[in-house]
Design a protein around this motif. Structure first.
Motif, PDB file in Angstrom:
ATOM      1  N   ASN A 488       0.865  -1.181   0.000  1.00 38.46           N
ATOM      2  CA  ASN A 488       0.000   0.000   0.000  1.00 38.46           C
ATOM      3  C   ASN A 488       0.897   1.225   0.000  1.00 38.46           C
ATOM      4  OD1 ASN A 488      -2.145   1.751   0.194  1.00 38.46           O
ATOM      5  ND2 ASN A 488      -2.356   1.519   2.416  1.00 38.46           N
ATOM      6  N   ILE A 489       1.210   1.705  -1.212  1.00 37.98           N
ATOM      7  CA  ILE A 489       2.205   2.763  -1.361  1.00 37.98           C
ATOM      8  C   ILE A 489       1.577   4.132  -1.137  1.00 37.98           C
ATOM      9  CG2 ILE A 489       3.884   3.829  -2.908  1.00 37.98           C
ATOM     10  CD1 ILE A 489       4.559   0.995  -1.996  1.00 37.98           C
ATOM     11  N   ASP A 490       2.174   4.909  -0.257  1.00 39.30           N
ATOM     12  CA  ASP A 490       1.709   6.267   0.011  1.00 39.30           C
ATOM     13  C   ASP A 490       2.866   7.050   0.621  1.00 39.30           C
ATOM     14  OD1 ASP A 490       0.046   8.397   0.103  1.00 39.30           O
ATOM     15  OD2 ASP A 490      -1.557   7.395   1.204  1.00 39.30           O
ATOM     16  N   GLU A 491       2.685   8.363   0.715  1.00 37.33           N
ATOM     17  CA  GLU A 491       3.719   9.178   1.366  1.00 37.33           C
ATOM     18  C   GLU A 491       3.714   8.881   2.859  1.00 37.33           C
ATOM     19  OE1 GLU A 491       5.310  13.788   1.725  1.00 37.33           O
ATOM     20  OE2 GLU A 491       3.408  13.364   0.721  1.00 37.33           O
ATOM     21  N   ILE A 492       4.920   8.760   3.444  1.00 42.71           N
ATOM     22  CA  ILE A 492       5.061   8.392   4.851  1.00 42.71           C
ATOM     23  C   ILE A 492       5.631   9.568   5.635  1.00 42.71           C
ATOM     24  CG2 ILE A 492       6.149   6.814   6.481  1.00 42.71           C
ATOM     25  CD1 ILE A 492       6.347   4.759   4.253  1.00 42.71           C
ATOM     26  N   ASP A 493       4.962   9.927   6.718  1.00 38.48           N
ATOM     27  CA  ASP A 493       5.482  10.919   7.670  1.00 38.48           C
ATOM     28  C   ASP A 493       6.516  10.211   8.538  1.00 38.48           C
ATOM     29  OD1 ASP A 493       6.020  12.673   9.724  1.00 38.48           O
ATOM     30  OD2 ASP A 493       3.941  13.324   9.976  1.00 38.48           O
ATOM     31  N   MET A 494       7.796  10.366   8.182  1.00 40.32           N
ATOM     32  CA  MET A 494       8.849   9.598   8.845  1.00 40.32           C
ATOM     33  C   MET A 494       9.083  10.046  10.278  1.00 40.32           C
ATOM     34  SD  MET A 494       9.788   7.153   6.952  1.00 40.32           S
ATOM     35  CE  MET A 494      11.280   6.647   7.801  1.00 40.32           C
ATOM     36  N   CYS A 524       9.237  10.065   2.713  1.00 45.27           N
ATOM     37  CA  CYS A 524       9.482   9.189   1.571  1.00 45.27           C
ATOM     38  C   CYS A 524       8.159   8.553   1.180  1.00 45.27           C
ATOM     39  CB  CYS A 524      10.526   8.121   1.902  1.00 45.27           C
ATOM     40  SG  CYS A 524       9.979   6.972   3.189  1.00 45.27           S
ATOM     41  N   VAL A 525       8.192   7.626   0.221  1.00 45.05           N
ATOM     42  CA  VAL A 525       6.991   6.879  -0.134  1.00 45.05           C
ATOM     43  C   VAL A 525       7.256   5.390   0.086  1.00 45.05           C
ATOM     44  CG1 VAL A 525       6.144   8.564  -1.806  1.00 45.05           C
ATOM     45  CG2 VAL A 525       7.659   6.731  -2.570  1.00 45.05           C
ATOM     46  N   LYS A 564      16.413  10.328  -4.262  1.00 46.35           N
ATOM     47  CA  LYS A 564      16.198   9.321  -3.220  1.00 46.35           C
ATOM     48  C   LYS A 564      16.237  10.002  -1.856  1.00 46.35           C
ATOM     49  CE  LYS A 564      16.351   5.525  -5.860  1.00 46.35           C
ATOM     50  NZ  LYS A 564      15.277   4.527  -5.924  1.00 46.35           N
ATOM     51  N   VAL A 565      15.692   9.302  -0.847  1.00 40.34           N
ATOM     52  CA  VAL A 565      15.807   9.756   0.537  1.00 40.34           C
ATOM     53  C   VAL A 565      16.663   8.739   1.287  1.00 40.34           C
ATOM     54  CG1 VAL A 565      14.600  10.509   2.598  1.00 40.34           C
ATOM     55  CG2 VAL A 565      13.502  10.748   0.375  1.00 40.34           C
ATOM     56  N   ILE A 566      17.735   9.224   1.903  1.00 40.82           N
ATOM     57  CA  ILE A 566      18.678   8.354   2.617  1.00 40.82           C
ATOM     58  C   ILE A 566      18.500   8.561   4.124  1.00 40.82           C
ATOM     59  CG2 ILE A 566      21.081   7.617   2.827  1.00 40.82           C
ATOM     60  CD1 ILE A 566      19.989   7.459  -0.013  1.00 40.82           C
ATOM     61  N   LYS A 637       6.254   8.482  -5.835  1.00 43.43           N
ATOM     62  CA  LYS A 637       5.634   7.210  -6.221  1.00 43.43           C
ATOM     63  C   LYS A 637       6.148   6.710  -7.559  1.00 43.43           C
ATOM     64  CE  LYS A 637       1.245   7.568  -3.719  1.00 43.43           C
ATOM     65  NZ  LYS A 637      -0.233   7.572  -3.835  1.00 43.43           N
ATOM     66  N   LYS A 638       6.443   7.624  -8.496  1.00 50.68           N
ATOM     67  CA  LYS A 638       6.849   7.188  -9.834  1.00 50.68           C
ATOM     68  C   LYS A 638       8.194   6.486  -9.829  1.00 50.68           C
ATOM     69  CE  LYS A 638       9.118  11.502 -11.267  1.00 50.68           C
ATOM     70  NZ  LYS A 638       9.113  12.586 -12.263  1.00 50.68           N
TER      71      LYS A 638
END
Length: 644
Positions: A488-494, A524-525, A564-566, A637-638
């Motif tokens: 279930n791909i979505d933006e995540i509040d890290m 990130c997503v 990317k997010v590291i 997402k892309k």
């Protein structure tokens, strides 16, 4: 020195005859007063028979009888005129020349005629047209081309090179060619090898500025002249990624530096250095010229010249090629024509053809350039990859099913072992009570050690083993479910996710007095549940493998890099030796199985989750100083690759 109206040319004879340019002197009445030997040789006219005749009778041009006539222009007040002309000589040949015209004055300062200084540019025009034809050939390929001198300094790159590397011409020219060869820390060895062997082929991966990755094939060739003397280095970069998808592949190749500086033989050497097959045809498809790559692709020799290109195409694809040639004539190009062809040394092959209309220096159509790439091996590789992927998918399904069945079937007897062990433990306590109440003291002394010590110890080992097997089966089931679970791909509040994860370890953090800090984290997503599992495993490991001789410190942070997010989880724990740093991601691998609990599944699960998210995990660690685990996740997402 002046000249009278009779034009005493004797004093000028030595000057006129010493120049290699043709000289013609004409009076105001169009009479030829003098021509030199160079003029006579150039146009095939007799020097003495020409004097006294009208200039247009000796050798006329399209400017005669017009207002653009050089004499008329000068008579109308101009001080200088220049013309580039093509003329048919008396001998029937065509000559291209440049005429520089100036007024001729008498001793009294009055205009008495003109002096024409004529330079033969026929050979220059021929070479220029030839160079433009070669340039048009090489421009028709989309391969990225770089030309470097013998010291490795880049002197030319084509537009495809700039597009591939996403850099400016200035940036490219400021770097040595070895920077683009993807040879790691040994670029000098690659250059030395090229000088010894003449060419080499390699593969690499380009990490572009926009974050995309390109698989490229790198072909470096040493260009030599007819005396086998090295001239320059030509490097061709082929986008293998695009070739595998074929539909978007286009071909171009340029070597403008060599074209500008080299003679025709050198240009041919550069064409042959480009390993792609190139053929030049007329508008009907008849081959008039081809390179070494064409010969190698189709296994042919000089007899290829004069044959139609369709002779090399299988019968069912000839209409496709003819339609492409028609489209090329109408639109100037026709690209990505995939068809089957016949090679004398390879049999049936699959090729892609790009057609480009060829024009000369005047813009007139002179033929068609066909750039041909043999993709037979790529096609076979694609088919093999698809077949292996299908087989692997089926094997994975079988393995997951087997894990589920085995885990289920093993769990039932484990429950029985655990249950009956508990029953046996209860029975032992009952026997103890009976022995104390009903047996003699001597018999009790013999039985009680067995009942009190030996049997409980054996039962404890049985229960530990049962617990271990149960834990392993639970881990295997978790791994099998990872491959089946939909994302279930979505933006995540890290910030929120990490806060929740830390909350589950609150007891351990207080118990071991761990100094845990978290920076502001970029989002990130991904699948929030699975990403939560990733960081739960990493933080759990940081706590589990803390150094008991230090005050434990854990730091969590993150940043964005190339789309990317590291993120990283850093600790000052016991650290990991270099020989273990890759193995820790293997299934069931544990650093210290005697001192710590667990099944050796956590980091393997982390890697599997990140693989499904188009992400990565890696570690930097030094034994005795601590570890720093990195996690890379897509920003949008892309950029995420979802499992089908």
């Amino acid at each position: 020195m002046g000249m009278g109206t009779g034009l005493e040319l004797i004093d000028f004879e030595q000057i006129l005859q010493s120049t290699s340019n043709g000289i013609r002197i004409i009076d105001k009445d169009f009479n030829v007063l003098k021509i030199n030997k160079a003029y006579s040789d150039l146009f095939g006219v007799d020097e003495y028979e020409s004097i006294g005749k009208k200039c247009y009778e000796v050798l006329g041009s399209s400017l005669c009888y017009t207002s653009d006539c050089p004499l008329e222009v000068i008579l109308n007040g101009e001080k200088y005129a220049q013309y580039e002309m093509q003329i048919e000589t008396i001998n029937g040949g065509n000559i291209n020349y440049i005429s520089n015209v100036k007024p001729l004055y008498g001793p009294d300062g009055k205009l008495i005629g003109i002096i024409e200084d004529i330079k033969d540019i026929t050979e220059i025009k021929r070479i220029t047209d030839e160079i433009k034809i070669r340039d048009s050939i090489l421009t028709s390929s989309i391969n990225a081309i770089a030309v470097a001198d013998l010291d490795g300094r880049i002197t030319y790159v084509n537009s495809s090179f700039i597009d591939m590397w996403q850099c400016s011409i200035k940036e490219a020219m400021s770097r040595p060619i070895t920077d683009f060869w993807q040879m790691g820390n040994n670029p000098a060895d690659a250059l030395s090898f090229l000088f010894k062997r003449g060419k080499w082929v390699s593969e690499g991966v380009i990490n572009r500025k926009d974050g995309s990755l390109l698989n490229v094939q790198i072909l470096a060739s040493m260009v030599i002249d007819e005396t086998d003397t090295p001239i320059c280095i030509v490097t061709s970069f082929v986008d293998i990624t695009e070739l595998k998808r074929v539909k978007e592949s286009k071909l171009r190749a340029q070597t403008a530096l060599a074209i500008a500086k080299a003679n025709t033989d050198t240009i041919k050497s550069i064409m042959d250095a480009v390993v792609i097959a190139i053929a030049i045809t007329d508008l009907d498809g008849m081959i008039v010229r081809f390179n070494k790559g064409f010969s190698e692709t189709f296994g042919l020799n000089l007899q290829t010249q004069g044959r139609n290109l369709t002779e090399f195409i299988t019968e069912e694809d000839i209409p496709k090629v003819l339609n492409a040639i028609k489209k090329c004539i109408e639109d100037g190009h026709a690209s990505n024509i995939e068809c089957s062809a016949i090679s004398e040394n390879k049999g049936k092959i699959i090729v892609i053809i790009d057609f480009t209309l060829m024009k000369d220096s005047r813009g007139a159509t002179t033929g068609i350039i066909a750039v041909i790439r043999d993709i037979t091996e790529q096609k076979r590789s694609e088919e093999t990859r698809e077949r292996l992927s299908f087989e692997l998918m089926n094997k994975n399904k079988e393995l997951e099913q087997m894990i589920r069945i085995v885990s289920h079937d093993l769990r039932s007897p484990l429950v029985n072992i655990q249950g009956f062990s508990n029953e046996l433990n209860i029975s032992c306590k009952q026997i103890q009570d009976i022995i104390r109440e009903n047996t003699t003291e001597s018999l009790a002394e013999k039985l009680m050690p067995i009942i009190n010590d030996d049997i409980p110890e054996i039962l404890e080992y049985i229960m530990l083993s049962v617990s271990k097997i149960d834990s392993l089966l639970s881990g295997l089931l978790r791994i099998s479910r990872l491959g089946r679970a939909s994302l279930n791909i979505d933006e995540i509040d890290m910030d929120k996710l990490i806060s929740n994860v830390i909350g589950t370890f609150e007891f351990q953090i207080k118990q071991y007095q761990i100094d845990l800090t978290v920076d502001k984290l970029p989002n990130c997503v991904g699948d929030e549940s699975q990403i939560n599992q990733v960081f739960s495993n990493l933080i759990n490991n940081a706590i589990k493998y803390r150094d008991p001789n230090k005050n434990a410190v854990i730091h969590i942070s993150g940043y964005e890099n190339d789309g990317k997010v590291i993120y990283f989880v850093e600790d000052n724990g016991i650290g990991i030796s270099p020989e273990h740093q890759e193995k820790i991601f293997d299934l069931f691998y544990r650093l210290d199985p005697k001192s710590t609990q667990g099944e050796g599944l956590g980091l393997n699960i982390v890697r599997k989750i990140l693989d499904r998210h188009n992400g990565k995990v890696w570690v930097e660690s030094e034994y005795g100083k601590g570890s720093k685990f990195y996690v890379s996740l897509p920003k949008t997402k892309k950029e995420i690759l979802l499992d089908v």
